[in-house]
Motif scaffolding. Structure first.
Motif, PDB file in Angstrom:
ATOM      1  N   PRO A  57       8.779  -2.206   1.952  1.00 11.34           N
ATOM      2  CA  PRO A  57       7.823  -2.251   3.071  1.00 11.34           C
ATOM      3  C   PRO A  57       6.461  -2.783   2.623  1.00 11.34           C
ATOM      4  O   PRO A  57       6.130  -2.733   1.443  1.00 11.34           O
ATOM      5  CB  PRO A  57       7.715  -0.785   3.493  1.00 11.34           C
ATOM      6  CG  PRO A  57       8.062  -0.003   2.277  1.00 11.34           C
ATOM      7  CD  PRO A  57       9.053  -0.833   1.490  1.00 11.34           C
ATOM      8  N   LYS A  58       5.694  -3.294   3.577  1.00 14.12           N
ATOM      9  CA  LYS A  58       4.309  -3.697   3.281  1.00 14.12           C
ATOM     10  C   LYS A  58       3.450  -2.462   3.000  1.00 14.12           C
ATOM     11  O   LYS A  58       2.535  -2.494   2.205  1.00 14.12           O
ATOM     12  CB  LYS A  58       3.707  -4.443   4.480  1.00 14.12           C
ATOM     13  CG  LYS A  58       4.117  -5.860   4.642  1.00 14.12           C
ATOM     14  CD  LYS A  58       3.256  -6.809   3.803  1.00 14.12           C
ATOM     15  CE  LYS A  58       1.876  -7.002   4.404  1.00 14.12           C
ATOM     16  NZ  LYS A  58       1.119  -8.076   3.751  1.00 14.12           N
ATOM     17  N   VAL A  59       3.733  -1.406   3.728  1.00 16.09           N
ATOM     18  CA  VAL A  59       3.000  -0.148   3.550  1.00 16.09           C
ATOM     19  C   VAL A  59       4.028   0.971   3.528  1.00 16.09           C
ATOM     20  O   VAL A  59       4.902   1.018   4.399  1.00 16.09           O
ATOM     21  CB  VAL A  59       2.013   0.095   4.710  1.00 16.09           C
ATOM     22  CG1 VAL A  59       1.263   1.396   4.504  1.00 16.09           C
ATOM     23  CG2 VAL A  59       1.049  -1.066   4.863  1.00 16.09           C
ATOM     24  N   TYR A  60       3.939   1.830   2.519  1.00 15.94           N
ATOM     25  CA  TYR A  60       4.867   2.950   2.437  1.00 15.94           C
ATOM     26  C   TYR A  60       4.458   4.038   3.431  1.00 15.94           C
ATOM     27  O   TYR A  60       3.313   4.084   3.884  1.00 15.94           O
ATOM     28  CB  TYR A  60       4.898   3.495   1.012  1.00 15.94           C
ATOM     29  CG  TYR A  60       5.787   2.662   0.116  1.00 15.94           C
ATOM     30  CD1 TYR A  60       5.474   1.341  -0.195  1.00 15.94           C
ATOM     31  CD2 TYR A  60       6.977   3.167  -0.404  1.00 15.94           C
ATOM     32  CE1 TYR A  60       6.297   0.554  -0.999  1.00 15.94           C
ATOM     33  CE2 TYR A  60       7.805   2.401  -1.209  1.00 15.94           C
ATOM     34  CZ  TYR A  60       7.464   1.104  -1.507  1.00 15.94           C
ATOM     35  OH  TYR A  60       8.283   0.339  -2.290  1.00 15.94           O
ATOM     36  N   GLU A  61       5.390   4.909   3.731  1.00 18.21           N
ATOM     37  CA  GLU A  61       5.083   6.043   4.597  1.00 18.21           C
ATOM     38  C   GLU A  61       4.085   6.967   3.906  1.00 18.21           C
ATOM     39  O   GLU A  61       4.240   7.267   2.722  1.00 18.21           O
ATOM     40  CB  GLU A  61       6.355   6.846   4.907  1.00 18.21           C
ATOM     41  CG  GLU A  61       7.337   6.144   5.806  1.00 18.21           C
ATOM     42  CD  GLU A  61       6.797   6.000   7.222  1.00 18.21           C
ATOM     43  OE1 GLU A  61       6.232   6.980   7.747  1.00 18.21           O
ATOM     44  OE2 GLU A  61       6.937   4.892   7.789  1.00 18.21           O
ATOM     45  N   LYS A  62       3.116   7.415   4.643  1.00 18.77           N
ATOM     46  CA  LYS A  62       2.153   8.370   4.103  1.00 18.77           C
ATOM     47  C   LYS A  62       2.801   9.747   4.042  1.00 18.77           C
ATOM     48  O   LYS A  62       3.457  10.176   4.987  1.00 18.77           O
ATOM     49  CB  LYS A  62       0.913   8.431   5.006  1.00 18.77           C
ATOM     50  CG  LYS A  62      -0.222   9.225   4.396  1.00 18.77           C
ATOM     51  CD  LYS A  62      -1.518   8.456   4.405  1.00 18.77           C
ATOM     52  CE  LYS A  62      -2.490   9.036   3.399  1.00 18.77           C
ATOM     53  NZ  LYS A  62      -3.712   8.230   3.317  1.00 18.77           N
ATOM     54  N   TYR A  67      -3.263   6.243  -4.953  1.00 18.90           N
ATOM     55  CA  TYR A  67      -2.266   5.421  -4.267  1.00 18.90           C
ATOM     56  C   TYR A  67      -2.763   3.979  -4.192  1.00 18.90           C
ATOM     57  O   TYR A  67      -3.971   3.750  -4.065  1.00 18.90           O
ATOM     58  CB  TYR A  67      -2.006   5.927  -2.842  1.00 18.90           C
ATOM     59  CG  TYR A  67      -1.117   7.138  -2.796  1.00 18.90           C
ATOM     60  CD1 TYR A  67       0.267   7.009  -2.667  1.00 18.90           C
ATOM     61  CD2 TYR A  67      -1.655   8.419  -2.904  1.00 18.90           C
ATOM     62  CE1 TYR A  67       1.087   8.123  -2.643  1.00 18.90           C
ATOM     63  CE2 TYR A  67      -0.840   9.543  -2.888  1.00 18.90           C
ATOM     64  CZ  TYR A  67       0.537   9.388  -2.756  1.00 18.90           C
ATOM     65  OH  TYR A  67       1.356  10.486  -2.737  1.00 18.90           O
ATOM     66  N   THR A  68      -1.845   3.055  -4.257  1.00 17.19           N
ATOM     67  CA  THR A  68      -2.236   1.663  -4.067  1.00 17.19           C
ATOM     68  C   THR A  68      -2.729   1.482  -2.639  1.00 17.19           C
ATOM     69  O   THR A  68      -2.236   2.133  -1.709  1.00 17.19           O
ATOM     70  CB  THR A  68      -1.055   0.712  -4.317  1.00 17.19           C
ATOM     71  OG1 THR A  68       0.005   1.036  -3.412  1.00 17.19           O
ATOM     72  CG2 THR A  68      -0.546   0.833  -5.751  1.00 17.19           C
ATOM     73  N   THR A  69      -3.695   0.583  -2.491  1.00 18.64           N
ATOM     74  CA  THR A  69      -4.368   0.429  -1.197  1.00 18.64           C
ATOM     75  C   THR A  69      -3.896  -0.797  -0.423  1.00 18.64           C
ATOM     76  O   THR A  69      -4.210  -0.942   0.757  1.00 18.64           O
ATOM     77  CB  THR A  69      -5.879   0.248  -1.421  1.00 18.64           C
ATOM     78  OG1 THR A  69      -6.076  -0.961  -2.174  1.00 18.64           O
ATOM     79  CG2 THR A  69      -6.482   1.430  -2.151  1.00 18.64           C
ATOM     80  N   GLY A  70      -3.202  -1.713  -1.091  1.00 15.68           N
ATOM     81  CA  GLY A  70      -2.870  -2.997  -0.479  1.00 15.68           C
ATOM     82  C   GLY A  70      -3.842  -4.082  -0.919  1.00 15.68           C
ATOM     83  O   GLY A  70      -3.565  -5.264  -0.732  1.00 15.68           O
ATOM     84  N   PHE A 118      -6.725   3.966  -4.791  1.00 13.44           N
ATOM     85  CA  PHE A 118      -7.684   4.912  -4.201  1.00 13.44           C
ATOM     86  C   PHE A 118      -6.935   6.216  -3.968  1.00 13.44           C
ATOM     87  O   PHE A 118      -5.833   6.214  -3.408  1.00 13.44           O
ATOM     88  CB  PHE A 118      -8.213   4.317  -2.891  1.00 13.44           C
ATOM     89  CG  PHE A 118      -9.169   5.192  -2.132  1.00 13.44           C
ATOM     90  CD1 PHE A 118     -10.293   5.748  -2.748  1.00 13.44           C
ATOM     91  CD2 PHE A 118      -8.971   5.432  -0.775  1.00 13.44           C
ATOM     92  CE1 PHE A 118     -11.185   6.531  -2.022  1.00 13.44           C
ATOM     93  CE2 PHE A 118      -9.859   6.206  -0.050  1.00 13.44           C
ATOM     94  CZ  PHE A 118     -10.966   6.765  -0.673  1.00 13.44           C
ATOM     95  N   ASN A 119      -7.512   7.303  -4.421  1.00 11.86           N
ATOM     96  CA  ASN A 119      -6.838   8.607  -4.309  1.00 11.86           C
ATOM     97  C   ASN A 119      -5.436   8.565  -4.910  1.00 11.86           C
ATOM     98  O   ASN A 119      -4.506   9.181  -4.388  1.00 11.86           O
ATOM     99  CB  ASN A 119      -6.750   9.044  -2.841  1.00 11.86           C
ATOM    100  CG  ASN A 119      -8.112   9.383  -2.266  1.00 11.86           C
ATOM    101  OD1 ASN A 119      -9.043   9.720  -3.007  1.00 11.86           O
ATOM    102  ND2 ASN A 119      -8.232   9.282  -0.948  1.00 11.86           N
ATOM    103  N   ALA A 170       0.844  -1.184   0.000  1.00 14.15           N
ATOM    104  CA  ALA A 170       0.000   0.000   0.000  1.00 14.15           C
ATOM    105  C   ALA A 170       0.885   1.243   0.000  1.00 14.15           C
ATOM    106  O   ALA A 170       1.990   1.225   0.528  1.00 14.15           O
ATOM    107  CB  ALA A 170      -0.887  -0.006   1.242  1.00 14.15           C
ATOM    108  N   GLY A 171       0.375   2.280  -0.652  1.00 15.04           N
ATOM    109  CA  GLY A 171       1.046   3.566  -0.561  1.00 15.04           C
ATOM    110  C   GLY A 171       1.948   3.928  -1.714  1.00 15.04           C
ATOM    111  O   GLY A 171       2.696   4.904  -1.641  1.00 15.04           O
TER     112      GLY A 171
END
Lengths: 332, 332, 332, 332
Positions: free
Chosen positions: A326-331, A72-75, A69-70, A30-31
């Protein structure tokens, strides 16, 4: 088996003359910023249009329908669709009886017993590589700082690409070629012995690309002529750089941090304007025919971006396994 | 990732100087006659002892500890173990600082940070191919009527194998070679597009074999020099036999019923009696060294049975997917 | 399919009266201290010997034969073997014709057509859970700071466990029970929608444990009697703690950081000292028989450590996917 | 992990308020007649509209875009898409700060850190079960002669379904229920020990269905109160029929040919018209709120067809593994 990957997983579908071709990428972090424009840049590199490639205007506009979404990838799984269009209504059913040499007509018929969508190669069509390039475009965003580049080493045995293509067009025949792919800024330590060695995973996906019939890493087949003392790459820096790179950046299936170097052979396009002999498997009579219509003189010209994509997909998966992505990038 | 296969699944483990090396075969049909003697025949082909191979007497006696009852496979996972023995107590830890060129010393250290069992190559050792040959021996029993044969095409660029080996021994260096594998009596229709094409699965497992650096099917890299009209194989019989076999028996990733033909390159043994230069990655100083002790002059000599095994494993899986191999054999 | 797991992968094999039972753990991080003693602590909890469990002295000594070097995991597959011993030579083949109610005699025969190793339940034996407990003991070392505990809630419908067991022994019958498992100090965010929800993965492995016939999370079947406003757990702290825990710590398949709570039902041991009626499927005649020999009055007593192990295996995999467990631990 | 299955493989994607929801079915045999109408029959059973279900008119028209040619499956992956429509533009972003009890708002935020598509539950929405029902409709065509039926046993603890729903509507609260699924005409021998026992695979996919919090086979939790001699099912016919069916048709993880019987609990819909207390995780203050808008009083009413689909998907895969379903059907 239309799925590939352990953590960065792709799943593709579609036929040349069906309604849509597409790909689902599951496991993408995500992200990641992602829009259709990001994909188009890579997809355009695969487009036909250059001399030696088919003049067909393909409908190559990607449509992201989930997982973003918006911007950015959501995961969640990302699905990208492509409408099929501009397909000619010519009769492909003749190839059930008179299988074209080099094509999958005969083998598809053996496997699917007449149920296969045989129009334009169906699910065997090179059009399916749209899915690979799409997934590859996303993978490339993940594998920072790795850079992947492909170049055409030779076409029809000739390092002068344009001359080779002109030659083939003049001869009304098709040609193949050799493509090299190099990944630089490679991390050391990628690859999962015993079966998910870096070469194994790369080979798995690369041989799924239509028309690829050979693959070598580093010195490849040349290594068979060398002494061990010649072929061995000597370490010259503490971070593992070697003076030569006969191993293509992989030892024991694990990347060494040296450039990843591989070469593939792309066979000549099976469709050629030459008269060919083949069998009518129904009547048992030999027959001559010429493949009509539009076709690439040299499909190899379109392979570099597909090859890069395949490499990027594997590296993304391996770097995810090494927790380098990372599993989720920094917002932001 | 030490597992491979969808229906005929193998899982391997062990290190060169550990306690045991072994393999578990899961998904093997019930009702196949199987004893250790069946395995020994194939394992013997992999043994060292010939000129050019290491004189080390390996402990290659298989021990079937599960999955076989009354000399027939049961359908439960078959585990075969090999004791390790005759390992010398020499100090391999020096290779953490002075990684041997061509070996996995450096990359294993990068990946496992010093925890790897570095003795004799550990889990990277060629000894692990015992597992492949064991699974291959079982797979060969399933793929009737397919026959698989491998032969050595050249060693060190020389088609006279014995001369090439003698030459290398005289030169105190190691050599590689090119091995061909042919499967005859092939069924048409094997292979699962898009990603489990026959070439893809074969390539995946073949590149897991240590020292393999290149693979080609049929005409392979030669295809890059041909016209399409030359490279295409023309059908001459209604069951799909072709006049040439540049495709190596596979079109569109699916077998055609023609012979499956592939070639691999085996790099020269990394251990050589030549003096080599490498870096002490701890001190940063270049150093010279000679790999002492027993090693194969030409590991390629031992590859044929391993390569056949890899091919058999893939074909068994694909034939199971095509329901050409029963889940349970008829009881006699 | 004797493999389970995406990143922390286990592969098991063996039969009750075969030569060895074992497990291979692939994907375990390098750098975990591990000796046989670490395993024995958990394995002992599974041992028989208590009142209500079989007096058979099993050979439960683990033997680590790969994947550990200098008492640390190496990153290569870890194989742990158990010798089978103390097996009685009684005739199990009678159960091919007269399948014991509740056992897998009939279904194994249907599936494996007489090739199965039917001695002592063969591959269906509860002895195979040695493999789960072994893998679980390793998994527990990875999932810090999560703690997993299991307790027996009731046996034969009676919360007084000892009384229930005494009752059953007096009645010469077997009993089942309900076991609860709780994992505390849970991280939030575990679970991979859509199919690898935390409940899905836990359920997959838990229903593989012999004799488990039901599973519920949190309020479980009680939730069917509640209003939504009752069943919903209200958040009371910013890190997601809730006032109630009817969800069992999982919402949308993802852990919330609340305690993971699940319950399973273990059916009564199929072997009972009561006279039973069953069919001789060969002669078609009803017959009466009594299962002779040693058997657990209540197999549920041995399930807690197996259940904890199953939970630990899943959590290890999910925490690895979330990069909460390193690929390689820091060297001390 | 949005893929499920070994041979009959499904891959799904989409969000409640995204552009499209869809499913790809890979590995489906060639030669099955298939049109959108075949799917609509099953999809209609899942539709809302009944009392107790949301009045929202969902856009449930399936669009088959690949894998079907001339109204028959081709053997290539089948993708079915659903447009999303009629979504309200209300502000779901408030639930990032004020997570709704029972929903995945909090856990999704923990996992995806704000990148998730939170509109209408996003990828966690019950709308995703369209994908399951679609795949299930296809699976049901394969598993002949097995018949699968589901019924609602109780709602809110009341066997009078309508009364229970009316009650809940009157109380402005939501309710859950217990659903039973029975598969008749079952073949014996399905299930793949150790990990792909029939219960394990069924449990895996069933717990992926939103709102399922418990599952039991046969007597399930009741078995904990029985003696072994009561719980054991006695064989009464040579093909394995038993007098009772406390095992739910599965012994040792393998089907016995008796009816497959399972029950699930569906928790009350998380959205309820009752005022609820929860935490504003940003401000740390407790807050009261009422979920506005349309929502099902009892989501359990829509679960039967989803549950049947899940069962059909697993049985199709297992029957394919047993070679009871051909790779390619006979051409008519």
């Amino acid at each position: 088996m239309n799925n590939f990957g352990r953590l960065f997983r792709i799943s593709l579908f579609g036929e040349s003359h069906g309604i849509q071709v597409g790909v689902t990428i599951d496991g993408c972090p995500a992200g990641i910023p992602l829009t259709e424009d990001d994909l188009i840049k890579e997809l355009d590199r695969r487009r036909s249009g250059a001399k030696g490639t088919t003049p067909r205007k393909e409908s190559d506009m990607p449509n992201i329908v989930s997982g973003v979404f918006n911007n950015y990838t959501t995961g969640a799984p990302i699905t990208v669709l492509f409408e099929n269009a501009n397909t000619r209504s010519k009769d492909y059913s003749q190839f059930l009886d008179i299988p074209r040499p080099g094509h999958a007509d005969f083998t598809a018929q053996q496997k699917f017993k007449g149920f296969q969508d045989y129009r334009g190669g169906g699910h065997f069509s090179g059009r399916i590589t749209l899915a690979l390039v799409t997934a590859g475009a996303i993978a490339k965003k993940l594998i920072h700082p790795v850079e992947i580049k492909s170049d055409i080493l030779e076409i029809g045995g000739n390092p002068n690409i344009q001359e080779a293509i002109d030659n083939a067009i003049r001869n009304k025949d098709s040609v193949g070629g050799i493509i090299r792919c190099i990944a630089t800024n490679m991390p050391a330590g990628l690859g999962e012995p015993f079966f998910d060695k870096t070469e194994s995973l790369l080979a798995h996906i690369i041989f799924a690309i239509p028309a690829i019939k050979g693959l070598e890493f580093g010195a490849g087949f040349e290594a068979a002529k060398m002494w061990g003392s010649e072929n061995n790459d000597n370490y010259i820096t503490a971070d593992g750089k070697t003076d030569t790179n006969n191993a293509g950046g992989i030892n024991g299936g694990i990347t060494s941090g040296n450039d990843l170097v591989l070469k593939v052979v792309v066979k000549p396009t099976s469709s050629t304007s030459q008269k060919q002999r083949t069998l009518n498997v129904k009547t048992g009579e030999m027959t001559e025919f010429i493949v009509e219509g539009r076709h690439d003189t040299c499909i190899a010209l379109r392979v570099p971006v597909v090859l890069e994509s395949a490499v990027a997909i594997v590296l993304a998966d391996l770097m995810m396994q090494e927790q380098q992505i990372p599993k989720v990038y920094e917002k932001k």
